[in-house]
Design a protein around this motif. Structure first.
Motif, PDB file in Angstrom:
ATOM      1  N   GLN A   1       0.830  -1.206   0.000  1.00 45.87           N
ATOM      2  CA  GLN A   1       0.000   0.000   0.000  1.00 45.87           C
ATOM      3  C   GLN A   1       0.864   1.255   0.000  1.00 45.87           C
ATOM      4  N   PHE A   2       2.002   1.220   0.705  1.00 43.69           N
ATOM      5  CA  PHE A   2       2.937   2.336   0.651  1.00 43.69           C
ATOM      6  C   PHE A   2       3.487   2.501  -0.767  1.00 43.69           C
ATOM      7  N   GLU A   3       3.823   1.385  -1.390  1.00 45.98           N
ATOM      8  CA  GLU A   3       4.378   1.425  -2.740  1.00 45.98           C
ATOM      9  C   GLU A   3       3.358   1.970  -3.739  1.00 45.98           C
ATOM     10  N   LYS A   4       2.121   1.557  -3.589  1.00 51.12           N
ATOM     11  CA  LYS A   4       1.064   2.024  -4.487  1.00 51.12           C
ATOM     12  C   LYS A   4       0.883   3.537  -4.361  1.00 51.12           C
ATOM     13  N   PHE A   5       0.905   4.041  -3.132  1.00 48.43           N
ATOM     14  CA  PHE A   5       0.755   5.478  -2.914  1.00 48.43           C
ATOM     15  C   PHE A   5       1.966   6.237  -3.459  1.00 48.43           C
ATOM     16  N   LEU A   6       3.163   5.673  -3.286  1.00 52.22           N
ATOM     17  CA  LEU A   6       4.377   6.328  -3.758  1.00 52.22           C
ATOM     18  C   LEU A   6       4.392   6.428  -5.277  1.00 52.22           C
TER      19      LEU A   6
ATOM     20  N   PRO B   1      -5.827   8.073  -4.177  1.00 51.81           N
ATOM     21  CA  PRO B   1      -6.551   7.131  -3.300  1.00 51.81           C
ATOM     22  C   PRO B   1      -5.636   6.615  -2.197  1.00 51.81           C
ATOM     23  N   ASP B   2      -6.100   6.693  -0.980  1.00 48.25           N
ATOM     24  CA  ASP B   2      -5.285   6.313   0.171  1.00 48.25           C
ATOM     25  C   ASP B   2      -5.744   4.953   0.678  1.00 48.25           C
ATOM     26  N   THR B   3      -4.951   3.917   0.401  1.00 48.38           N
ATOM     27  CA  THR B   3      -5.240   2.572   0.889  1.00 48.38           C
ATOM     28  C   THR B   3      -4.266   2.143   1.980  1.00 48.38           C
ATOM     29  N   ARG B   4      -3.427   3.074   2.449  1.00 43.77           N
ATOM     30  CA  ARG B   4      -2.453   2.733   3.496  1.00 43.77           C
ATOM     31  C   ARG B   4      -3.175   2.405   4.806  1.00 43.77           C
ATOM     32  N   VAL B   5      -2.623   1.458   5.539  1.00 45.13           N
ATOM     33  CA  VAL B   5      -3.226   1.025   6.797  1.00 45.13           C
ATOM     34  C   VAL B   5      -2.912   2.067   7.862  1.00 45.13           C
ATOM     35  N   HIS B   6      -3.955   2.713   8.380  1.00 49.19           N
ATOM     36  CA  HIS B   6      -3.756   3.765   9.380  1.00 49.19           C
ATOM     37  C   HIS B   6      -3.681   3.220  10.799  1.00 49.19           C
TER      38      HIS B   6
ATOM     39  N   HIS C   1       5.493   6.740   9.223  1.00 54.42           N
ATOM     40  CA  HIS C   1       5.667   5.404   8.637  1.00 54.42           C
ATOM     41  C   HIS C   1       5.849   5.466   7.123  1.00 54.42           C
ATOM     42  N   TYR C   2       5.022   6.259   6.458  1.00 55.80           N
ATOM     43  CA  TYR C   2       5.166   6.350   4.997  1.00 55.80           C
ATOM     44  C   TYR C   2       6.459   7.039   4.614  1.00 55.80           C
ATOM     45  N   GLU C   3       6.834   8.096   5.322  1.00 55.30           N
ATOM     46  CA  GLU C   3       8.076   8.794   5.004  1.00 55.30           C
ATOM     47  C   GLU C   3       9.294   7.907   5.249  1.00 55.30           C
ATOM     48  N   THR C   4       9.223   7.057   6.270  1.00 58.53           N
ATOM     49  CA  THR C   4      10.319   6.103   6.512  1.00 58.53           C
ATOM     50  C   THR C   4      10.459   5.141   5.344  1.00 58.53           C
ATOM     51  N   TYR C   5       9.324   4.620   4.872  1.00 62.45           N
ATOM     52  CA  TYR C   5       9.354   3.719   3.715  1.00 62.45           C
ATOM     53  C   TYR C   5       9.830   4.456   2.471  1.00 62.45           C
ATOM     54  N   ARG C   6       9.351   5.673   2.274  1.00 61.22           N
ATOM     55  CA  ARG C   6       9.721   6.454   1.092  1.00 61.22           C
ATOM     56  C   ARG C   6      11.221   6.738   1.065  1.00 61.22           C
ATOM     57  N   ALA C   7      11.782   7.137   2.212  1.00 62.53           N
ATOM     58  CA  ALA C   7      13.221   7.414   2.271  1.00 62.53           C
ATOM     59  C   ALA C   7      14.031   6.154   1.988  1.00 62.53           C
ATOM     60  N   LYS C   8      13.544   5.033   2.478  1.00 66.78           N
ATOM     61  CA  LYS C   8      14.246   3.761   2.234  1.00 66.78           C
ATOM     62  C   LYS C   8      14.239   3.416   0.752  1.00 66.78           C
ATOM     63  N   ARG C   9      13.104   3.615   0.088  1.00 75.31           N
ATOM     64  CA  ARG C   9      13.007   3.292  -1.336  1.00 75.31           C
ATOM     65  C   ARG C   9      13.856   4.244  -2.173  1.00 75.31           C
ATOM     66  N   LEU C  10      13.924   5.500  -1.771  1.00 74.66           N
ATOM     67  CA  LEU C  10      14.724   6.443  -2.535  1.00 74.66           C
ATOM     68  C   LEU C  10      16.215   6.160  -2.410  1.00 74.66           C
TER      69      LEU C  10
ATOM     70  N   GLY D   1      20.106   4.299  -5.424  1.00 73.59           N
ATOM     71  CA  GLY D   1      20.067   5.680  -5.887  1.00 73.59           C
ATOM     72  C   GLY D   1      18.729   6.106  -6.423  1.00 73.59           C
ATOM     73  N   GLY D   2      17.664   5.457  -6.007  1.00 74.89           N
ATOM     74  CA  GLY D   2      16.335   5.831  -6.494  1.00 74.89           C
ATOM     75  C   GLY D   2      15.759   4.745  -7.373  1.00 74.89           C
ATOM     76  N   PHE D   3      14.473   4.829  -7.659  1.00 70.13           N
ATOM     77  CA  PHE D   3      13.841   3.834  -8.517  1.00 70.13           C
ATOM     78  C   PHE D   3      12.957   4.550  -9.516  1.00 70.13           C
ATOM     79  N   SER D   4      12.581   3.863 -10.578  1.00 63.85           N
ATOM     80  CA  SER D   4      11.756   4.435 -11.631  1.00 63.85           C
ATOM     81  C   SER D   4      10.345   3.926 -11.509  1.00 63.85           C
ATOM     82  N   THR D   5       9.421   4.759 -11.866  1.00 64.72           N
ATOM     83  CA  THR D   5       8.022   4.366 -11.828  1.00 64.72           C
ATOM     84  C   THR D   5       7.341   4.826 -13.109  1.00 64.72           C
ATOM     85  N   CYS D   6       6.369   4.106 -13.533  1.00 61.25           N
ATOM     86  CA  CYS D   6       5.695   4.405 -14.786  1.00 61.25           C
ATOM     87  C   CYS D   6       4.582   5.414 -14.546  1.00 61.25           C
TER      88      CYS D   6
END
Length: 421
Positions: free
Chosen positions: A211-216, A229-234, A381-390, A394-399
């Motif tokens: 769900q974090f990945e989908k939002f990112l 759309p926010d499907t992250r578990v609150h 929680h989302y920012e922690t996941y986002r920083a880890k993915r970035l 050196g970052g990732f690509s998304t369509c």
């Protein structure tokens, strides 16, 4: 012969000297040049009614009114000057000006936010985790006073316990007082029901990260949606079995591994199976074990914003884990219909603070901390996941919708070592 006395000849009055600016027509003057008049060629002051008065003012300025009176000398008197009136430079508006429509203040932004929220509504996603038979579906239905659980949406009692842990979610739109909320309940049937429960928390952790990945991905798209759309578990309510002894190893491992990616709220399920003394001792033992194992549950101490929040949250932390009882059946007690569980020795009232702590859980979850649960999910929680993915590779690509790709490193503020492809 009588003397003839000639008539007395009175001398002409002295004519004052003509000022240099009198008689010459000013280009800015609204009046045409006048011919010779009384006083030896001076201009005749226009009548009071002929003097134009600017719209929205009481009259010409004070300086202008005196210039009319003194322009022809003192013999003309001050009457023409003061008959025009003393102006104030047009600083006051007349009745034809704009009027205020109502109160104006920065606190009106609260009303603007309320109206916008009522139009758009909001999302709240709650996950319930615990092995079968602990009353997860019943408690969720009792919390929102609606049939919102998975079992209420087409579940039959003949359904068998799954061989592996599954993730199932069901969404409902709840409207109350003109406010719409899209509530999503995520259930985890099969959790802890197997003989071998090794790594049974991994499907849950995977679902939360998905769900974090989908939002990112929606967030970094070049042409992203106006409202993602926010499907992250609150919130994750973890049900502890009412053993009266201590936490199981499975309970400790689950909360330790997921406490850094989701807001965990531990509750003691079916607390009516214990006496009040047993319940209090069990709660103290659970709190001590959570502290010894370094398990952080919501609300975390480091997220207290101020002294007031810290004081309120300290009281909540002292009450946790909540000892709850769920029921969707009503009974008559002292002339009132109440939710409860009927036993041979009486009725256990779900909303009675003397019987269980369901009322405290509901107030904490919905009335006081619902918005904070969403903010902690997004900001922590989302920012922690986002920083880890970035930081991964050196970052990732998304369509995006145009089948283009852009590295997220561009959005992180780091020097770009990638090319658009």
């Amino acid at each position: 012969m009588s003397d003839i006395v000639p008539p007395e000849v009175k001398p002409k009055p002295a004519v004052p000297a003509k000022p240099p600016n009198v008689g010459a027509h000013s280009p800015s003057s609204p009046f045409p040049p006048q011919g010779p008049g009384v006083g030896g060629g001076g201009i005749v002051a226009p009548p009071t009614s002929a003097i134009p008065v600017p719209i929205g003012s009481h009259g010409p300025s004070h300086a202008g009114s005196h210039s009319v009176g003194h322009g022809g000398g003192h013999t003309g008197g001050h009457a023409p000057a003061h008959s025009v009136g003393h102006g104030h430079g047009g600083s006051h508006s007349t009745g034809g000006g704009s009027t205020l429509l109502g109160y104006i203040g920065i606190d009106t932004i609260i009303e603007q936010m309320r109206k916008k929220t009522m139009k758009t509504g909001f999302d709240f996603n709650i996950m319930v985790v615990g092995h079968s038979g602990l009353g997860k579906s019943t408690l969720v239905n009792t919390l929102f006073k609606s049939q919102v659980s998975r079992k209420s949406a087409g579940w039959s009692r003949d359904e068998k316990i799954p061989k592996t842990m599954e993730i199932k979610s069901v969404s409902h739109v709840i409207e109350e007082g003109g406010v719409k909320m899209k509530l999503t309940v995520v259930d985890t049937p099969g959790f802890g029901d197997q003989i071998n429960n090794d790594n049974c928390w991994e499907p849950i952790s995977k679902y939360i990260n998905e769900q974090f990945e989908k939002f990112l991905k929606e967030e970094v798209n070049i042409t992203r949606k106006k409202r993602i759309p926010d499907t992250r578990v609150h919130c994750c309510i973890y049900f502890i079995p009412p053993t009266g002894h201590s936490l199981r190893q499975l309970d400790v491992e689950f909360m330790k591994r997921l406490s850094h990616s989701v807001n965990i709220i531990p509750v003691i399920a079916k607390s009516d199976t214990m006496t009040l003394e047993e319940r209090q001792e069990f709660k103290q033992r659970v709190r001590k074990e959570l502290e010894m194992n370094g398990i952080e549950f919501y609300p975390q101490k480091e997220f207290d914003d101020d002294i007031e929040d810290k004081s309120d949250n300290d009281k909540i932390r002292e009450t946790m884990p909540f000892a709850v009882v769920g029921s969707d059946k009503e009974y008559q007690v002292n002339g009132k219909r109440v939710l409860g569980r009927k036993t041979p020795w009486g009725i256990i009232e779900v909303e009675n603070p003397n019987h269980c702590e369901f009322a405290q859980l509901r107030d904490f979850l919905i009335r006081s901390h619902l918005q904070d649960l969403k903010e902690v999910t997004h900001n922590i929680h989302y920012e922690t996941y986002r920083a880890k993915r970035l930081n991964e590779n050196g970052g990732f690509s998304t369509c995006c919708s145009n089948a283009q790709r852009i590295p997220v490193a561009l959005l992180s503020g780091r020097p770009n070592k990638h090319k658009l492809c």
